[in-house]
Structure formats: structure tokens, C-alpha cells
Design a protein around this motif. Sequence first.
Motif, short mmCIF file in Angstrom:
data_model
loop_
_atom_site.label_atom_id
_atom_site.label_comp_id
_atom_site.label_asym_id
_atom_site.label_seq_id
_atom_site.Cartn_x
_atom_site.Cartn_y
_atom_site.Cartn_z
N ILE B 3 4.06 9.86 -17.21
CA ILE B 3 4.09 9.81 -15.75
C ILE B 3 5.15 8.82 -15.28
O ILE B 3 5.55 7.93 -16.01
CB ILE B 3 2.73 9.38 -15.17
CG1 ILE B 3 2.30 8.04 -15.82
CG2 ILE B 3 1.69 10.44 -15.36
CD1 ILE B 3 1.36 7.29 -14.96
N GLU B 11 -1.01 7.17 -8.96
CA GLU B 11 -2.11 8.04 -9.34
C GLU B 11 -3.43 7.26 -9.35
O GLU B 11 -3.44 6.05 -9.57
CB GLU B 11 -1.86 8.59 -10.75
CG GLU B 11 -0.57 9.35 -10.90
CD GLU B 11 -0.71 10.83 -10.53
OE1 GLU B 11 -1.81 11.25 -10.12
OE2 GLU B 11 0.29 11.55 -10.67
N ILE B 13 -6.48 6.72 -11.52
CA ILE B 13 -6.73 6.94 -12.95
C ILE B 13 -8.15 6.55 -13.30
O ILE B 13 -8.61 5.45 -12.95
CB ILE B 13 -5.74 6.10 -13.79
CG1 ILE B 13 -4.32 6.62 -13.54
CG2 ILE B 13 -6.10 6.15 -15.26
CD1 ILE B 13 -3.25 5.74 -14.13
N LEU B 153 -5.55 11.57 -12.49
CA LEU B 153 -4.93 11.48 -13.81
C LEU B 153 -5.95 10.88 -14.78
O LEU B 153 -6.53 9.82 -14.51
CB LEU B 153 -3.70 10.57 -13.71
CG LEU B 153 -2.68 10.65 -14.81
CD1 LEU B 153 -2.04 12.05 -14.88
CD2 LEU B 153 -1.59 9.60 -14.60
N CYS B 186 -7.82 17.36 -11.70
CA CYS B 186 -7.18 16.22 -12.38
C CYS B 186 -6.21 16.73 -13.43
O CYS B 186 -6.30 17.85 -13.90
CB CYS B 186 -8.24 15.34 -13.02
SG CYS B 186 -9.17 16.16 -14.33
N LYS B 187 -5.26 15.88 -13.74
CA LYS B 187 -4.28 16.20 -14.78
C LYS B 187 -4.54 15.29 -15.98
O LYS B 187 -4.92 14.13 -15.80
CB LYS B 187 -2.85 15.94 -14.27
CG LYS B 187 -2.44 16.82 -13.10
CD LYS B 187 -1.02 16.52 -12.63
CE LYS B 187 -0.83 15.10 -12.09
NZ LYS B 187 -1.52 14.80 -10.83
N LEU B 189 -3.38 12.87 -19.01
CA LEU B 189 -2.25 12.04 -19.42
C LEU B 189 -2.37 11.86 -20.93
O LEU B 189 -3.23 11.12 -21.42
CB LEU B 189 -2.30 10.68 -18.71
CG LEU B 189 -1.26 9.66 -19.16
CD1 LEU B 189 0.16 10.17 -18.94
CD2 LEU B 189 -1.45 8.33 -18.43
#
Lengths: 340, 340
Positions: B3, B11, B13, B153, B186-187, B189
Motif C-alpha cells: 500500500i 486506510e 487497518i 485493509l 475490505c482488502k 494486505l
Amino acid sequence: MNIKQNTDKPEVILTGDRATGPLHLGHYVGSLKQRIALQENHEQTILVADMQGLTDNAHQPKKVSANILNVVADYLAVGIDPAKTTICLQSQLPALAELTMYYSNLVTISRLERNPTVKHEIQSKGFERSIPAGFLTYPISQAADITGFNASLVPVGDDQLPMLEQTNEIVRKVNSLAGHSVLQECKPLLSDESRLPSTDGKNKMSKSMGNAINLGSTEKEISAAVKSMYTDPNHLKVDDPGKVEGNVVFTYLDAFHPDKNYIHQLKAHYQRGGLGDGTTKKILEECLQDMLQPIRLRRNAFLNDKAYLVDILCKGSQISREKTSQVLFKIKDIFGLNIF
Amino acid sequence: MNIKQNTDKPEVILTGDRATGPLHLGHYVGSLKQRIALQENHEQTILVADMQGLTDNAHQPKKVSANILNVVADYLAVGIDPAKTTICLQSQLPALAELTMYYSNLVTISRLERNPTVKHEIQSKGFERSIPAGFLTYPISQAADITGFNASLVPVGDDQLPMLEQTNEIVRKVNSLAGHSVLQECKPLLSDESRLPSTDGKNKMSKSMGNAINLGSTEKEISAAVKSMYTDPNHLKVDDPGKVEGNVVFTYLDAFHPDKNYIHQLKAHYQRGGLGDGTTKKILEECLQDMLQPIRLRRNAFLNDKAYLVDILCKGSQISREKTSQVLFKIKDIFGLNIF
């Protein structure tokens, strides 16, 4: 009643309803009458089980919430007294969700799948393997409800006995983990009354089947429901002898008519012939209209004062939050989690 | 890092650890280093997942709680800064348990059983059908954690990607029920670092296998762990050429030695022969002792001030209670349950 009244040591009773529809005469006979009696001598809590109602209704997100105040109005209309019975809302008691999480670690999936009540419900709802996780695990949530109030006595139908077995299994596991008695096992309180049949004489009563007379039914609805009631299909002419067994009109007269002697004579007349279904239905309708009119009026009055109903639920939930938090504290203590 | 750093839009997190044991060098490489970097530019919360830890440890009721403050000390010792990262305790956030209950109605049992991560864990833990309900359903609880913080994230290993898929499925169901966007997907990481092998070169690192070097290991423990480390089993004499691939000593030197050039030369020497395992292990031990000594000292100092650690957790949990309650409010709103 299977329990002693006026005992020195009153029982702690937890009971409740899923808020998935208005209450009907089946609820009145099966549980409400009993609760009205129990509230006189016992510490009784009624849980409006909105979260449990969602376990198989989440796809209709507002269905449950639309029924909450109706159910409270039903309670008050039939004589549940909020000064004697605590009425509370499940979703307002976070400790119950937390207890459910802790108990979930003590119950296996295969044990839940063997629960006869859940098995039957999964079949009747056609879930098969697409059963929502919350539905398969709702016996754990019910154990949280019962133990969260330290209930010693739980009024149930005999089809619900496996749920109490599941609860008591969790109680024993918790106590064994703790090394001492933290929770108490609960006893079932089975109703003396047999289950009231639906008006069509076939199925369990339900709003969606249109075969129930709700406590809030209008005069017209009551009239229509009685007129369409299942009687003796072979009783074609008035003069024919008629059957009383399985004749829903007589089952309802037995359940609701105040003059048992009169009903006894009426049955004999019907059995020997000469008494038409129109007449028996008229008698039943009058009886139900008399009984339900004051309930309907009270119910409507309560529903016209929603702020009052919300206040009842709010106060009951406040009391219940304290009770259930105390039990949660004890369970967290077993796991050493009361850190701050 | 996958990122952008110093972005205008930081983000949110969410990351965390099950509090089932002290953190080790695998955690340091796999997640702690990343968190130390991320806290500079992002809104980062670390969840000490005590309730998730209990899903397969409820039979040892105090195992999880005994590790909570150790894990917090590990965080602080490596450089997680509570002024930059919120550190909180899962069992202190009732909204997460409540969210789990609501989400449970949106996920089927068969979907949970198809989750590759859970499937693998069930096999490796030997649960078969005796799997605790809380363990099968923990992806739902994890979805509650992630969405409860509105995390955009989530740092994960690639074995955890199915958990995020499950979370995003729930997000989409919730948004579809609501008819508008309530939760965000959500993505993942993914870490750039490959997974650190265990000292025996065989298994995943774990305290119970005795094949991990904990952040709080003593000098003696570090020394013993390095001495017993798996190298090249065919490298019998010092003069023999040795293999570097799969040689745990070199993997650790790659991961931890500050002088990459020196390690490059060392590898070449080992490969052509003439460099004994005793020597490489001595170099690694010195490197690890240097690295872990200040961490151990800080860790011990923190553990000598438990009130401080509790205070960190308490303050972080207070902040997190507010955040998660706001998300719960939105979810209850979908079901019409914000009645009072």
C-alpha cells in the motif's frame, strides 16, 4: 400447574415468544394463561425474542421489529402485569450475545444437528444444508437466555424439551470447567392444557396459514374464522349424529366456554343428532366474541400509546441487563476475563 | 508493503492475534514489523482476540487469559506505540458478539464448511464432526471484528484470504438487505516477507511444538534453539559443500542479519565447503541475541508494570467500544431494532 403455588421459595421463570407475528388463541391456551397465574407467586421474566426471530427471518429484515410492540400489547391486554412480570427485549441484552459466544465453544456442531427440535424445524422449513448458522445454533442462544436469567423453571411444550436438555448439558459443562456450581440446571414446566388445534383442524396454528384467531382479531375476523371452522365432515344433515372428537368447534368450546355443564349437554345433543353446525358455531362465536372483545379493546388502547409500551420494554430491559450482566461476569470469571 | 505510504486518505487497518501463547520471531517477520510501519500513516487497531482464542481452547479455561498481557507486552516491546495504534481486547467489546449474532443469520452452515481455511484447521486439529460450534462459526465472528471497525485493509497471510472473502460476502448481504451501502468491503494486505520456518525446518512454528523462538526468550533459550536448528543434513564435514536452500540457519540470517552483503559471502563460502554449522550458528546466535536482548528487557519491564498494560488495553478498548457500537447501531437499524 405442575408446580406448587404459594411456596416459600418462588421459582425464577423465563419464558418468551419470538416476535414474528401477533399472538393468537393457541398462545393464550398454551402459555399466556399460565403466565398470568405464575406472575402472582414467582419471579417471572418474559423475553421478547427478536434476535431468535431473526434466525430464520433475516431476509425480511423488518418483519420481527414490526411485531415487537404488538406482542407487548398482547401481553398487557390479556393480563400480564408489568409490575409483576419483567418484560424485556432480547436485542437490548448484549450479555446474552456474549454468553452465546462463550457457550458456542462448549457445544459441537454434531450435537446441534442431533437436536430433535432443530432437526424437525429444519425439515419443516425446508432448509436442508442451506440452514443459516444462527438457526442451527439457536439452542445455544436459548441456553444463554435461560442461564442468563438464572431461570430454574421454563414453561415449554413437550416438543421443546430437547432445548432444555441442551441447556442443562451446557450448564454441566460450565460447572465442570469452573470446578464448582456456577449455573443451575433448569426444570421444564409442561402445561396441563393440550395444544389448541388450528381452525382448519390440520396444522399448527400460524398467521401465514390463516388458520389462527389472533388475540387482536376484529369481530368480523372472529366470525369468519368460526364459520370456516373444521367440524365433522360426515355430519351432513342436522338430524345426523355428529362426531365431537376432532371437531374443532367443540375443542374450542371446551377450551373457552365458561359453562362446562352446558357444553357437556351440547355434545350429547350433537352426538345423537338434531344439532346443526350452524348452531354450535353460533354458540362458539358468541363465546369468543365475549372473551376477545375486552382483550381487543385493551390491546388497541395500548397500541395507541406506543410510548407506554416502549417504556415497559425499556424498564424491563434495564432490570434484565443487570441480571444478565451478573451471570456474564461469572462466566467470564471462569475464563479469567474480568481483567478490567 | 503493497500500500502507498503517506497517502492523503489513510486506510483503516484491523489486525490482531489470538492470545493463545507468547509471540515469536514468526510473528515479528510476518506481522509485527509491518504493523510498526503501518502505524505511522494509518488508523490501525490491534485486536487481542481472546474470544477467538477460546473457540478451540475452552477446555483449558485460563490458557487464553494467561497470555493476554504477555501479548500486549510483546507489542510494546517491539515498538507498537499505543499513541499511534489502538490496542484492544475482544471480550471487552460486546458489540462484536452482537454483530456476530446478526451476521450468523446471513451465512449458511454449508458455506462455513466449505471455507478452505476452516476446513484445513479442522483437519489439522483433528476435530472431524466434534468441532465446537464456535470454531466452525469463527469466520462470522472475524467478519464482525473487521466490519465492526470499518476496516478497509486487513493484513493477512495468503492462507487467510478465504476469511476475507467470507467477510466481504457478509458485507454484500448486509448492504443488499439494507438497500444501500452500510458496510464497506475490505482488502487484504499481503506481507512481502515469506513465512519464517520453524527452527526444526518442518512445521509451522508453535509454542507447543517447541520449535519457535519467542520474543521473550532468554539468552539460554535462544542459544539452545539456534544450536538445535535444522541445517543441511548432508553437510557432515566442515570441508563438504553445504546447501543453503532449506537451511534454517541461513533463512534466519536472511531475515534478521543487518549486513546482507556479509550473508551473501557467507552463503558462498558454505556452498563451496569449509564453513562449519557451528560457525554459522554462532553468527546467527549473536545476531539474534543482539536483536532480542533489548526487546526482552523492554518486555520484562512492561510485564513488571501490569497496571500499565491493563491501562493500555482498557483505554484502547474504550475507544474501540465506541467505534464498534456505532457499527452495531447501523446493523440494528437495518432490522428496525433501535427502539430505545
